[in-house]
Structure formats: structure tokens, C-alpha cells
Design an enzyme around this catalytic site. Sequence first.
Site, PDB file in Angstrom:
ATOM      1  N   GLY A  11       0.339  -0.902   0.125  1.00 40.53           N
ATOM      2  CA  GLY A  11       0.278   0.017  -0.377  1.00 40.53           C
ATOM      3  C   GLY A  11       0.529   0.790  -0.025  1.00 40.53           C
ATOM      4  O   GLY A  11       2.670   0.818   0.275  1.00 40.53           O
ATOM      5  N   ASP A  12      -0.002   2.290   0.168  1.00 41.57           N
ATOM      6  CA  ASP A  12       0.903   3.759   0.422  1.00 41.57           C
ATOM      7  C   ASP A  12       2.444   3.983  -1.187  1.00 41.57           C
ATOM      8  O   ASP A  12       3.131   4.548  -0.996  1.00 41.57           O
ATOM      9  CB  ASP A  12       1.730   3.582   1.249  1.00 41.57           C
ATOM     10  CG  ASP A  12       0.126   3.691   2.396  1.00 41.57           C
ATOM     11  OD1 ASP A  12      -0.053   4.489   2.748  1.00 41.57           O
ATOM     12  OD2 ASP A  12       1.073   2.969   3.990  1.00 41.57           O
ATOM     13  N   LYS A  15      -1.222   5.174  -5.581  1.00 38.60           N
ATOM     14  CA  LYS A  15      -2.063   4.541  -6.784  1.00 38.60           C
ATOM     15  C   LYS A  15      -2.953   5.963  -7.291  1.00 38.60           C
ATOM     16  O   LYS A  15      -3.154   5.699  -7.870  1.00 38.60           O
ATOM     17  CB  LYS A  15      -2.966   3.587  -5.813  1.00 38.60           C
ATOM     18  CG  LYS A  15      -2.272   2.394  -5.760  1.00 38.60           C
ATOM     19  CD  LYS A  15      -3.220   1.303  -4.815  1.00 38.60           C
ATOM     20  CE  LYS A  15      -3.424   1.391  -4.270  1.00 38.60           C
ATOM     21  NZ  LYS A  15      -2.495   1.733  -3.439  1.00 38.60           N
ATOM     22  N   LYS A  17      -2.455   8.752  -7.090  1.00 37.46           N
ATOM     23  CA  LYS A  17      -1.647   9.600  -8.404  1.00 37.46           C
ATOM     24  C   LYS A  17      -2.050   9.092  -9.257  1.00 37.46           C
ATOM     25  O   LYS A  17      -2.311  10.284 -10.475  1.00 37.46           O
ATOM     26  CB  LYS A  17      -0.256  10.561  -7.961  1.00 37.46           C
ATOM     27  CG  LYS A  17       0.117  11.070  -8.716  1.00 37.46           C
ATOM     28  CD  LYS A  17       2.003  11.001  -8.652  1.00 37.46           C
ATOM     29  CE  LYS A  17       2.424  11.978 -10.514  1.00 37.46           C
ATOM     30  NZ  LYS A  17       3.922  11.855  -9.943  1.00 37.46           N
ATOM     31  N   ALA A  38      -8.221   3.382   3.124  1.00 40.06           N
ATOM     32  CA  ALA A  38      -7.469   3.456   2.036  1.00 40.06           C
ATOM     33  C   ALA A  38      -7.546   5.359   2.129  1.00 40.06           C
ATOM     34  O   ALA A  38      -8.609   6.254   2.457  1.00 40.06           O
ATOM     35  CB  ALA A  38      -8.082   3.617   1.314  1.00 40.06           C
ATOM     36  N   GLY A  39      -5.884   5.835   1.717  1.00 35.25           N
ATOM     37  CA  GLY A  39      -5.870   6.864   1.880  1.00 35.25           C
ATOM     38  C   GLY A  39      -4.961   7.530   0.601  1.00 35.25           C
ATOM     39  O   GLY A  39      -3.920   6.954  -0.114  1.00 35.25           O
ATOM     40  N   HIS A  40      -5.761   7.828  -0.816  1.00 35.50           N
ATOM     41  CA  HIS A  40      -4.872   8.329  -2.036  1.00 35.50           C
ATOM     42  C   HIS A  40      -4.801  10.006  -2.062  1.00 35.50           C
ATOM     43  O   HIS A  40      -5.590  11.168  -1.769  1.00 35.50           O
ATOM     44  CB  HIS A  40      -5.838   7.597  -2.964  1.00 35.50           C
ATOM     45  CG  HIS A  40      -6.330   6.200  -3.126  1.00 35.50           C
ATOM     46  ND1 HIS A  40      -6.863   5.919  -3.575  1.00 35.50           N
ATOM     47  CD2 HIS A  40      -5.740   5.524  -2.658  1.00 35.50           C
ATOM     48  CE1 HIS A  40      -6.973   4.014  -3.416  1.00 35.50           C
ATOM     49  NE2 HIS A  40      -5.839   4.399  -2.469  1.00 35.50           N
ATOM     50  N   ARG A 141     -22.582 -13.466   5.696  1.00 30.88           N
ATOM     51  CA  ARG A 141     -24.183 -13.269   5.378  1.00 30.88           C
ATOM     52  C   ARG A 141     -25.025 -12.272   6.668  1.00 30.88           C
ATOM     53  O   ARG A 141     -26.195 -12.449   6.014  1.00 30.88           O
ATOM     54  CB  ARG A 141     -24.811 -14.890   4.770  1.00 30.88           C
ATOM     55  CG  ARG A 141     -24.328 -15.196   3.782  1.00 30.88           C
ATOM     56  CD  ARG A 141     -23.658 -16.344   3.785  1.00 30.88           C
ATOM     57  NE  ARG A 141     -23.530 -16.995   4.863  1.00 30.88           N
ATOM     58  CZ  ARG A 141     -22.767 -17.944   4.621  1.00 30.88           C
ATOM     59  NH1 ARG A 141     -22.973 -19.140   3.768  1.00 30.88           N
ATOM     60  NH2 ARG A 141     -22.867 -18.911   5.935  1.00 30.88           N
ATOM     61  N   GLN A 198      -5.036  -0.515  -1.130  1.00 27.94           N
ATOM     62  CA  GLN A 198      -4.237  -0.968   0.124  1.00 27.94           C
ATOM     63  C   GLN A 198      -2.498  -1.355  -1.338  1.00 27.94           C
ATOM     64  O   GLN A 198      -3.104  -0.744  -2.484  1.00 27.94           O
ATOM     65  CB  GLN A 198      -4.613  -2.332   1.069  1.00 27.94           C
ATOM     66  CG  GLN A 198      -5.309  -1.809   1.554  1.00 27.94           C
ATOM     67  CD  GLN A 198      -6.540  -1.285   2.229  1.00 27.94           C
ATOM     68  OE1 GLN A 198      -7.442  -1.745   1.023  1.00 27.94           O
ATOM     69  NE2 GLN A 198      -7.052  -0.374   2.127  1.00 27.94           N
ATOM     70  N   THR A 281      -4.585   7.439   8.895  1.00 28.00           N
ATOM     71  CA  THR A 281      -3.956   6.973  10.341  1.00 28.00           C
ATOM     72  C   THR A 281      -3.328   9.125  10.424  1.00 28.00           C
ATOM     73  O   THR A 281      -2.871   8.885  12.139  1.00 28.00           O
ATOM     74  CB  THR A 281      -2.982   6.037  10.512  1.00 28.00           C
ATOM     75  OG1 THR A 281      -2.112   5.833  10.140  1.00 28.00           O
ATOM     76  CG2 THR A 281      -4.633   4.894  10.174  1.00 28.00           C
ATOM     77  N   GLY A 282      -2.578   8.939   9.385  1.00 23.39           N
ATOM     78  CA  GLY A 282      -0.779   9.944  10.290  1.00 23.39           C
ATOM     79  C   GLY A 282       0.248   8.979  11.202  1.00 23.39           C
ATOM     80  O   GLY A 282       0.722   9.749  11.847  1.00 23.39           O
ATOM     81  N   ARG A 285       5.048   5.357   9.055  1.00 19.00           N
ATOM     82  CA  ARG A 285       5.351   4.608   8.347  1.00 19.00           C
ATOM     83  C   ARG A 285       7.069   3.652   7.931  1.00 19.00           C
ATOM     84  O   ARG A 285       7.904   4.725   8.418  1.00 19.00           O
ATOM     85  CB  ARG A 285       5.222   4.776   6.218  1.00 19.00           C
ATOM     86  CG  ARG A 285       3.518   5.161   5.918  1.00 19.00           C
ATOM     87  CD  ARG A 285       3.443   5.140   4.300  1.00 19.00           C
ATOM     88  NE  ARG A 285       2.172   5.501   4.503  1.00 19.00           N
ATOM     89  CZ  ARG A 285       2.307   6.500   3.293  1.00 19.00           C
ATOM     90  NH1 ARG A 285       2.831   6.766   2.963  1.00 19.00           N
ATOM     91  NH2 ARG A 285       0.740   7.423   2.908  1.00 19.00           N
ATOM     92  N   ASP A 313      12.845  10.053  -7.467  1.00 26.58           N
ATOM     93  CA  ASP A 313      13.304  11.623  -7.212  1.00 26.58           C
ATOM     94  C   ASP A 313      13.702  10.967  -5.582  1.00 26.58           C
ATOM     95  O   ASP A 313      14.673  12.159  -5.064  1.00 26.58           O
ATOM     96  CB  ASP A 313      12.124  12.848  -7.463  1.00 26.58           C
ATOM     97  CG  ASP A 313      11.232  12.177  -6.656  1.00 26.58           C
ATOM     98  OD1 ASP A 313      10.695  11.376  -6.943  1.00 26.58           O
ATOM     99  OD2 ASP A 313      10.776  13.102  -5.791  1.00 26.58           O
TER     100      ASP A 313
END
Length: 410
Positions: A11-12, A15, A17, A38-40, A141, A198, A281-282, A285, A313
Site C-alpha cells: 500500500g501507499d 496509486k 496519483k 484507504a488514503g489516496h 451473510r 491497499q 491514520t497519520g 510508515r 526522486d
Amino acid sequence: MKVVVIGAQWGDEGKGKIVDYLAEDAKYVVRYAGGPNAGHTIVVDGKQFALHQVPSGILYPEKSVFLGAGMVIDPEALFAELQMLKDNGIDWEGRVFISDRAHLILPRYRQMDKDRDASRKRPIGTTGRGIGIAYSEKAQRDGIRLADLDWKQKMDEFEGEDLEFINKYKDKLLEMRVDLTAKMAQFKKDNILFEGAQGAMLDIDSGTYPYVSSGASCSAGAATGCGIGPHDLDKILGVFKAYETRVGNGPMPTEFNDSDAAESELCRTVRETGREYGVTTGRARRCGYLDLVALRYACRVNSIDSLVLTHLDIYDPMEQIEACVAYDIDGKIVTDFPANVEAMEKAKPILEKFEGWKTALKDVRKYSKLPKNARNYIEFIEDYCGVPVGIISVGYERDQTFIRKNPWKK
């Protein structure tokens, strides 16, 4: 053309961008898995947008976006996100639709999620957004879908705060509800971009179980989560960073060693320069060397046609960079990604060294203009994984991206 974009790591990877960049040539964007965990992050003209449930293509005014059947949706968080877009001048109304087969997250799921993780002998490190509970209810279910909102017998199962919550958002959700399979059939001649959440290594089946997400973050999830068959998918792109990151618990063989002064400093540099803090979550990583063993496994298990390299970069100022080409597990050299968590936790990375390029890449817009050492690094990755790197990102802005292999061309 139907193009799938997945994360090829934990993840991270960037994606959001890449989906935003490719969405210019798509007519529709469909998110197929995950939820508000998720965080995009997308940066356009210096302005940053953090999206959690709304597909990244929403920033283009003429695009329609769909939340797929494989998602679990928190209505409260969704409408807060839509309000954020509106406050920032993005007119989303009439352009955001939700599959009638998508499941809902109820407020009490959040605390249940946190309590369940706290009670585990080996906590997973959940985001506490109720994702795992919603998927559990779905598998048992007992969940609730948008299709059920006007089914009286199903609604009679809910009471108290649950019913109050559902009723609060019911009418708004019904206005956005669509039969996604019918829509995909209707749009079969159009360019459609499928957005994962993810990463491949967090997939419930092929990831580092049990330290995974609860949804299908693999490429196959684009079919099951969007109401189409696998033959309708034309291209699968796997996004990966020039290094490795992971949030939460679980094995990560190439993680920088904090007890080693040089690696600790390298971790600090990568984390700060790469802004490696969770959008949702802040949390800081975990960072490490690029894991080519894991990346090749992700390519194989997801039939990745082309790789997308981001954050290249970040290595600009470095004299030398390294990448993992094998694991040492109890003295045995391993080049295939193991399923066994204990073996993964014992794995020590065997690193290949590469000369750095000591050149700023932020203005490069063509592969041939990259420094030779940067091209050497990329070509080694291609040879190792057996998959070409078709797109390269050298910064956060939308235009700091260039294509070597256009995914919209057969």
C-alpha cells in the site's frame, strides 16, 4: 480499454496519483475494494486532496466515478469527503455512483474493530475504521448492502442506533445507487479505469496473512468488485515505490534497522523526504530497501503487464542505493516469496548495490533524459521481475510523470 491499477507492495505506493494521471484518458473510474481505510493523495497545481472512498478520477469535471461492489462504505465518512470536495470547488453531484451490491459500515463496527485487534495475541495494526468487521459481516451473510435499503424484511433486522444511522443516510445513498454490472455492459466500448486500494501484499488471499487487509486488493478483485468477468480486463498496472514501506504489523524483511546508525539515518531521510506518514491514520510508515523478491511475486500472482515506478526522486541526493534480490532464511538463500510468516520474520535481505545519480529528477519528462545510473536501476528491476516499467513518477504534481508505454494502447 479496461485498465486496472493496483498497488504492488504493502500500500501507499502512489496509486491515487497514477489513477488521477491516467483518468484524463478514461471516461469512467471505478474503485473496486477497501473503504475509508484507504488514503489516496493527489496534488494538482500545488493543491493537495486526500481521498479515502471517492475514486481519484473525481477531480476531472467531466468524469463519472463508481464505488464498486467489493467496497465497504462508511456513509458518514463518504458524505464528509464529498463535502470536502465541494468546499474545494469540485462539483461532484451527478458524477458519483455506488454499486447496489456494496456493503455498508455501521458506526459500532469501528469500536468492534479496535477491540478485536486489541484482544489478539498478535495485533494486526488495524486502522480502526470498521473495515474488517464489515467484511466479516459480509462473509457471515449478516451485512447490509445498498440493495437492501428498500427491502423491508432486511431493514426490520435493525434497530436502535443502527437503524437511526441507516435512515439518516438512506435517501442520499439510494439516489446514488446503480446496477454496476449493467453500467459496465453499457460502457463496454469506453475506456474504464479500475482503482484498487491497499496493495498486493495486503490481499486477503495472496498477501502476508494474517497481516493483511480484509478485502481483495489483488488484480482479480477488479473483476469481482466491479461486476465484470476477468476476460474484460485488458491491462494490469502495478504501482511500486523505489523503496519499501509498510503500515501496521507484519513481516517486512527489508525494513531499515533502527539500531544501525547508517540505516536509521537512511530511514529518517526516506520517511521525511517521501512524506511517509499515513493519509488515513497519520502514523509514520515503516521504511526499507526495495524488496524485489516481493515485487516479482506481486507481478506473478497479479499478472501485472506493466509496472509504475514512483518516488524515484527520493534517491536523488544519494551516492549509493540498495535493493533486496534474495532472502537469507536460516542460512538458506531464498528467491521466491514464502507464505510462512515465521520464515518471513527470520528473513534477512541480500542486497544489490547501485550507484546513485546525484541529480534532481523533478523536471525530467522523458526516459532517455534520466541519468544513466537511474536507468540502470530501472532496467535491473525490469530484468529481475520480467515486467517493463511503463510509467515513472518523479514528484507529487500531476505533471511530474511520464509514460514509456501507454496503457491505453493495445
